[in-house]
Design an enzyme around this catalytic site. Structure first.
Site, PDB file in Angstrom:
ATOM      1  N   ASN A 220      50.244   3.668 -36.631  1.00 54.23           N
ATOM      2  CA  ASN A 220      49.745   3.344 -37.969  1.00 54.23           C
ATOM      3  C   ASN A 220      49.815   1.833 -38.189  1.00 54.23           C
ATOM      4  O   ASN A 220      50.731   1.154 -37.697  1.00 54.23           O
ATOM      5  CB  ASN A 220      50.450   4.143 -39.068  1.00 54.23           C
ATOM      6  CG  ASN A 220      51.962   4.054 -39.051  1.00 54.23           C
ATOM      7  OD1 ASN A 220      52.576   3.851 -38.012  1.00 54.23           O
ATOM      8  ND2 ASN A 220      52.569   4.225 -40.212  1.00 54.23           N
TER       9      ASN A 220
ATOM     10  N   GLU B 268      46.628   8.396 -35.809  1.00 51.37           N
ATOM     11  CA  GLU B 268      45.645   9.244 -35.131  1.00 51.37           C
ATOM     12  C   GLU B 268      44.275   8.580 -35.112  1.00 51.37           C
ATOM     13  O   GLU B 268      43.554   8.616 -34.107  1.00 51.37           O
ATOM     14  CB  GLU B 268      45.534  10.606 -35.844  1.00 51.37           C
ATOM     15  CG  GLU B 268      46.832  11.413 -35.841  1.00 51.37           C
ATOM     16  CD  GLU B 268      47.726  11.137 -37.043  1.00 51.37           C
ATOM     17  OE1 GLU B 268      47.732   9.986 -37.539  1.00 51.37           O
ATOM     18  OE2 GLU B 268      48.414  12.072 -37.476  1.00 51.37           O
TER      19      GLU B 268
ATOM     20  N   CYS C 104      47.000  13.827 -41.356  1.00 47.10           N
ATOM     21  CA  CYS C 104      46.533  13.926 -42.744  1.00 47.10           C
ATOM     22  C   CYS C 104      45.099  14.456 -42.767  1.00 47.10           C
ATOM     23  O   CYS C 104      44.435  14.574 -41.725  1.00 47.10           O
ATOM     24  CB  CYS C 104      46.622  12.563 -43.432  1.00 47.10           C
ATOM     25  SG  CYS C 104      45.286  11.429 -42.987  1.00 47.10           S
TER      26      CYS C 104
HETATM   27  N1  THU Z   1      50.291   8.279 -41.453  1.00 45.41           N
HETATM   28  C1  THU Z   1      49.791   8.398 -40.195  1.00 45.41           C
HETATM   29  O1  THU Z   1      49.815   7.454 -39.401  1.00 45.41           O
HETATM   30  N2  THU Z   1      49.259   9.606 -39.840  1.00 45.41           N
HETATM   31  C2  THU Z   1      49.175  10.679 -40.664  1.00 45.41           C
HETATM   32  O2  THU Z   1      48.492  11.635 -40.353  1.00 45.41           O
HETATM   33  C3  THU Z   1      49.927  10.668 -41.930  1.00 45.41           C
HETATM   34  C4  THU Z   1      50.280   9.328 -42.451  1.00 45.41           C
HETATM   35  C5  THU Z   1      50.842   6.975 -41.849  1.00 45.41           C
HETATM   36  C6  THU Z   1      50.010   6.253 -42.865  1.00 45.41           C
HETATM   37  C7  THU Z   1      51.029   5.345 -43.515  1.00 45.41           C
HETATM   38  O3  THU Z   1      51.105   4.141 -42.761  1.00 45.41           O
HETATM   39  C8  THU Z   1      52.332   6.105 -43.388  1.00 45.41           C
HETATM   40  O4  THU Z   1      52.110   7.124 -42.429  1.00 45.41           O
HETATM   41  C9  THU Z   1      52.816   6.731 -44.686  1.00 45.41           C
HETATM   42  O5  THU Z   1      51.820   7.510 -45.256  1.00 45.41           O
END
Ligand code: THU
Length: 140
Positions: A50, A63, A96
């Site tokens: 992320n 992802e 998500c």
């Molecule tokens: N996040 C992801 O990288 N993947 C997901 O499917 C859920 C959320 C990250 C986004 C953000 O940087 C952190 O998790 C908190 O939401």
């Protein structure tokens, strides 16, 4: 290959790559690191983490980072075979909704391994995003 078994050795390279990406996560705002790694049909593994931003909505999930990197390297529809997602959260972290939609662009059935430091669980994109809207629905 036994991607239907969350404890199969076939997952190890993906989980390892996902943890390495996790260590690179840029998450100064949430403090919530996510690592991902996908397997392409040619056997290559593409990691993603992320990447947050001071303008919060611009932040990118792990992802989608992996999918964008893989497409940049030539991944085509149908080339996406498996995905691992890792966090240190006590509850395993599924992709998500936005990431589910992006994954559905490149795969129908897609085994997804969710892992933290101690637990693993396996799911499939078909179950996470049933009746996905895809390019097929745009056909006139
Ligand atoms: N996040 C992801 O990288 N993947 C997901 O499917 C859920 C959320 C990250 C986004 C953000 O940087 C952190 O998790 C908190 O939401």
């Amino acid at each position: 290959m036994a991607f239907s078994d969350p404890h199969s050795q076939v997952w190890e390279p993906l989980v390892g790559a996902a943890w390495r990406a996790w260590a690179s996560a840029y998450a100064p705002y949430s403090g919530f690191r996510v690592g991902a790694a996908l397997l392409r049909a040619d056997g290559s593994i593409v990691p993603g983490c992320n990447v947050e931003n001071a303008s919060y909505p611009v932040s990118q999930c792990a992802e989608r980072t992996a999918v964008c990197a893989a497409v940049s390297q030539g991944m085509a529809v149908g080339d996406l075979l498996a995905l691992a997602v890792v966090t240190e959260a006590g509850e395993l972290t599924p992709p998500c909704g936005a990431c589910r939609q992006v994954l559905a662009e490149f795969a129908g059935e897609l085994p997804i391994l969710l892992a933290n430091r101690t637990d693993r669980s396996l799911c499939d994109l078909r179950d996470l995003l049933p009746q996905a809207f895809t390019g097929r629905h745009l056909a006139r």
